[in-house]
Scaffold this motif. Structure first.
Motif, short mmCIF file in Angstrom:
data_model
loop_
_atom_site.label_atom_id
_atom_site.label_comp_id
_atom_site.label_asym_id
_atom_site.label_seq_id
_atom_site.Cartn_x
_atom_site.Cartn_y
_atom_site.Cartn_z
N MET A 73 30.69 116.38 82.86
CA MET A 73 29.32 116.62 82.41
C MET A 73 28.83 117.98 82.89
O MET A 73 28.19 118.72 82.13
N VAL A 74 29.13 118.32 84.16
CA VAL A 74 28.70 119.61 84.69
C VAL A 74 29.41 120.75 83.95
O VAL A 74 28.79 121.76 83.58
N LEU A 75 30.74 120.57 83.72
CA LEU A 75 31.50 121.60 83.02
C LEU A 75 30.95 121.82 81.62
O LEU A 75 30.71 122.97 81.20
N PHE A 76 30.74 120.72 80.89
CA PHE A 76 30.25 120.86 79.52
C PHE A 76 28.79 121.32 79.49
O PHE A 76 28.37 121.94 78.51
N TRP A 77 28.06 121.02 80.55
CA TRP A 77 26.68 121.52 80.60
C TRP A 77 26.67 123.04 80.75
O TRP A 77 25.86 123.72 80.12
N PHE A 78 27.60 123.56 81.57
CA PHE A 78 27.70 125.01 81.68
C PHE A 78 28.15 125.63 80.36
O PHE A 78 27.68 126.70 79.96
N LEU A 79 29.07 124.93 79.66
CA LEU A 79 29.45 125.41 78.33
C LEU A 79 28.27 125.37 77.36
O LEU A 79 28.13 126.23 76.50
N SER A 80 27.42 124.35 77.55
CA SER A 80 26.25 124.24 76.66
C SER A 80 25.26 125.38 76.88
O SER A 80 24.46 125.68 76.00
N ILE A 81 25.31 126.01 78.06
CA ILE A 81 24.43 127.16 78.30
C ILE A 81 24.79 128.29 77.34
O ILE A 81 23.92 128.92 76.74
N GLY A 82 26.12 128.53 77.20
CA GLY A 82 26.55 129.53 76.24
C GLY A 82 26.19 129.15 74.82
O GLY A 82 25.76 129.99 74.02
N VAL A 83 26.38 127.85 74.50
CA VAL A 83 26.02 127.37 73.16
C VAL A 83 24.51 127.51 72.93
O VAL A 83 24.07 127.86 71.84
N SER A 84 23.74 127.23 73.97
CA SER A 84 22.27 127.35 73.85
C SER A 84 21.86 128.78 73.59
O SER A 84 20.94 129.04 72.79
N TYR A 85 22.53 129.70 74.26
CA TYR A 85 22.21 131.12 74.04
C TYR A 85 22.51 131.51 72.60
O TYR A 85 21.73 132.21 71.94
N TYR A 86 23.66 131.02 72.10
CA TYR A 86 24.03 131.32 70.72
C TYR A 86 23.06 130.67 69.73
O TYR A 86 22.63 131.30 68.76
N LEU A 87 22.68 129.41 70.00
CA LEU A 87 21.76 128.72 69.11
C LEU A 87 20.38 129.35 69.12
O LEU A 87 19.70 129.40 68.09
N SER A 88 19.95 129.83 70.30
CA SER A 88 18.64 130.49 70.37
C SER A 88 18.63 131.77 69.55
O SER A 88 17.66 132.07 68.86
N PHE A 127 22.97 113.67 80.49
CA PHE A 127 22.56 112.72 81.52
C PHE A 127 22.45 111.31 80.94
O PHE A 127 22.94 110.34 81.53
N ALA A 128 21.83 111.20 79.78
CA ALA A 128 21.70 109.89 79.14
C ALA A 128 23.07 109.33 78.76
O ALA A 128 23.34 108.14 78.94
N LEU A 129 23.94 110.19 78.24
CA LEU A 129 25.28 109.76 77.87
C LEU A 129 26.06 109.27 79.09
O LEU A 129 26.74 108.24 79.03
N GLY A 130 25.93 110.00 80.20
CA GLY A 130 26.61 109.58 81.42
C GLY A 130 26.14 108.23 81.91
O GLY A 130 26.95 107.37 82.32
N LEU A 131 24.82 108.01 81.91
CA LEU A 131 24.28 106.72 82.35
C LEU A 131 24.77 105.58 81.46
O LEU A 131 25.15 104.50 81.94
N ILE A 132 24.76 105.81 80.17
CA ILE A 132 25.20 104.77 79.23
C ILE A 132 26.67 104.44 79.45
O ILE A 132 27.06 103.26 79.51
N VAL A 133 27.51 105.48 79.57
CA VAL A 133 28.95 105.25 79.75
C VAL A 133 29.21 104.51 81.05
O VAL A 133 30.01 103.56 81.10
N LEU A 134 28.55 104.93 82.15
CA LEU A 134 28.77 104.27 83.44
C LEU A 134 28.33 102.82 83.41
O LEU A 134 29.03 101.93 83.94
N ASN A 135 27.17 102.54 82.81
CA ASN A 135 26.68 101.16 82.75
C ASN A 135 27.59 100.28 81.90
O ASN A 135 27.91 99.15 82.28
N VAL A 136 28.01 100.80 80.75
CA VAL A 136 28.89 100.02 79.89
C VAL A 136 30.22 99.77 80.57
O VAL A 136 30.75 98.64 80.55
N LEU A 137 30.78 100.79 81.20
CA LEU A 137 32.07 100.63 81.88
C LEU A 137 31.95 99.71 83.07
O LEU A 137 32.86 98.90 83.34
#
Length: 453
Positions: A188-203, A26-36
């Motif tokens: 962002m939504v796609l990578f967030w869903f991918l991060s769910i799998g990564v989160s499970y692995y990291l946990s 979310f923070a990355l998206g806001l920064i990219v949108l504002n800069v662009l």
């Protein structure tokens, strides 16, 4: 740690990771949108800010209004007069001439586009500033986006013109920004869903050291309790036996008393070893690094072991290729403890006539110490666990020698604190070798800090 508690911690780590990834995206998206957003309109806004009454695009529009000729620019070699800065008086850039009453004066020049600007109103309170406006075309019902700047006409050549407004169409920029925003959100939504799998692995990954530590602690407590129970039981039985013979003298019960004292000494040694391991685990132990002469250190160390070997009819050899003035940085007391453990084991697990050898070699980047013996070999399976706490290759023999399986674990901890390595390997045709390697500059920083303090 039971499975239910482990599952709770894993779920907790999982949601913490998911939340962390969501915040990052979310923070990355806001920064990219504002800069662009800032960079996309920057060039247009910079050109508008550079606009003055003498700008070619403004002068051309004023000349058209004076000549009452919308095609005035076609008389100059058939080409439009360019505006320095990149904009020309075309469809994307338009100049509006305003009267004091807020009426558009250059309607002839606007032509068919007048329907687009007829809903535009003058704002004399916002001069020389960049404004973002939207204009709805009544004919096509489309909305056009512009960035504009309004200038006050100070020239006396065109008295009817009170204000001059320059508009730059930003529809393409806004459309591109909208498309980019949609793509960014989808990514962002796609990578967030991918991060769910990564989160499970990291946990699951983050729980492994916790479970390993918990298992190690549990085994440590169980083994320590088991080892403590035996000497305490012997001491208790010896004391109870004394009460059954109240008329006996000390000499009569000297065997029971001696047995109790022996177990007390063994119990004291065990508790000291447990205390050392516990302190190392909690990082309470500190290294006292000093510049030590290697030869005098080892020569003084081996003296009692040479005498012990002679009494047991064993051969003790000390070989060194280290010069007499060679020094090394290490904790003298702790490395002394390591050598005592290794040499003591070498003598305990050898028979009469066997040979124990201490070899000291100095290399460019490390100091190598080999403790060899010609005693029984150690199986490959035992080698994997030889440095584990409370591990003993032969429990019956260890009981005879008074070992608890903590010495080598302590030795490995100390060597690891020195950022060195300790390993075991076979000696041909018979015997084993414990090899310790201490790197040269591992504790140099600690020594320099000590000197500075």
């Amino acid at each position: 740690m039971n499975k239910e508690l482990s599952k709770k911690h894993r779920i907790r780590f999982f949601f913490m990771n998911v939340f962390a990834f969501a915040c990052i995206f979310f923070a990355l998206g806001l920064i990219v949108l504002n800069v662009l957003n800032l960079s996309a309109y920057r060039e247009t806004d910079d050109i508008l800010k550079a606009t003055t009454l003498r700008s070619p695009i403004v002068q051309l529009e004023l000349e058209r209004y004076e000549q009452h000729d919308p095609s005035y620019n076609n008389r100059m070699n058939g080409a439009a007069t360019p505006f320095r800065g990149g904009m020309s008086n075309n469809f994307n850039t338009q100049v509006i001439l305003w009267s004091k009453e807020g009426e558009i004066l250059n309607t002839d020049t606007l032509g068919g586009r007048f329907t687009q600007f007829q809903n535009l109103s003058l704002n004399p309170n916002s001069l020389d500033t960049i404004d973002s406006i939207e204009i709805q075309d009544t004919a096509s019902e489309n909305t056009a986006a512009f960035h504009s700047i309004t200038l006050k006409n100070t020239s006396t050549a065109n008295e009817d013109v009170a204000y001059i407004q320059v508009l730059a169409n930003t529809n393409q920029i806004r459309s591109a920004m909208a498309n980019f925003q949609v793509i960014l959100i989808l990514c962002m939504v796609l990578f967030w869903f991918l991060s769910i799998g990564v989160s499970y692995y990291l946990s699951s990954l983050s729980m492994k050291p916790i479970l390993a530590s918990w298992k190690q602690q549990q085994e440590f407590v169980e083994n320590a309790s088991h080892e403590l129970r035996t000497p305490l039981t012997i001491i208790q039985n010896s004391l109870q036996h004394l009460f059954t013979k109240p008329t006996h003298t000390i000499i009569d019960e000297s065997e029971s008393i001696a047995q109790a004292l022996t177990e007390t000494r063994r119990l004291t040694g065990l508790t000291n070893d447990l205390l050392v391991i516990a302190r190392n685990d909690s990082n309470q132990q500190t290294l006292h690094a000093e510049q030590i002469f290697i030869q005098p250190f080892l020569q003084e160390l081996v003296k009692p072991f040479q005498e012990m070997a002679q009494l047991d009819q064993k051969v003790f050899l000390y070989e060194s290729t280290v010069s007499s003035d060679a020094t090394w940085i290490f904790d003298e007391k702790k490395i002394h403890q390591v050598m005592v453990i290794l040499l003591d084991n070498a003598l305990k697990y050898t028979n009469s006539g066997d040979t124990v050898k201490l070899i000291s070699t100095l290399h460019a980047k490390e100091w190598q110490i080999d403790v060899q013996n010609t005693g029984p070999s150690i199986s490959d399976d035992d080698k994997k666990h030889i440095f584990d706490r409370f591990y003993r290759e032969d429990r019956s023999r260890s009981k005879e020698t008074g070992g608890y399986g903590l010495g080598l674990a302590i030795a490995k901890q100390i060597v690891t604190e020195h950022r060195g390595t300790i390993l075991i390997k076979d000696v041909q045709p018979k015997g084993v070798c414990f090899q310790v390697k201490l790197p040269k500059h591992a504790l140099k920083e600690a020594l320099s800090k000590k000197k500075n303090n």
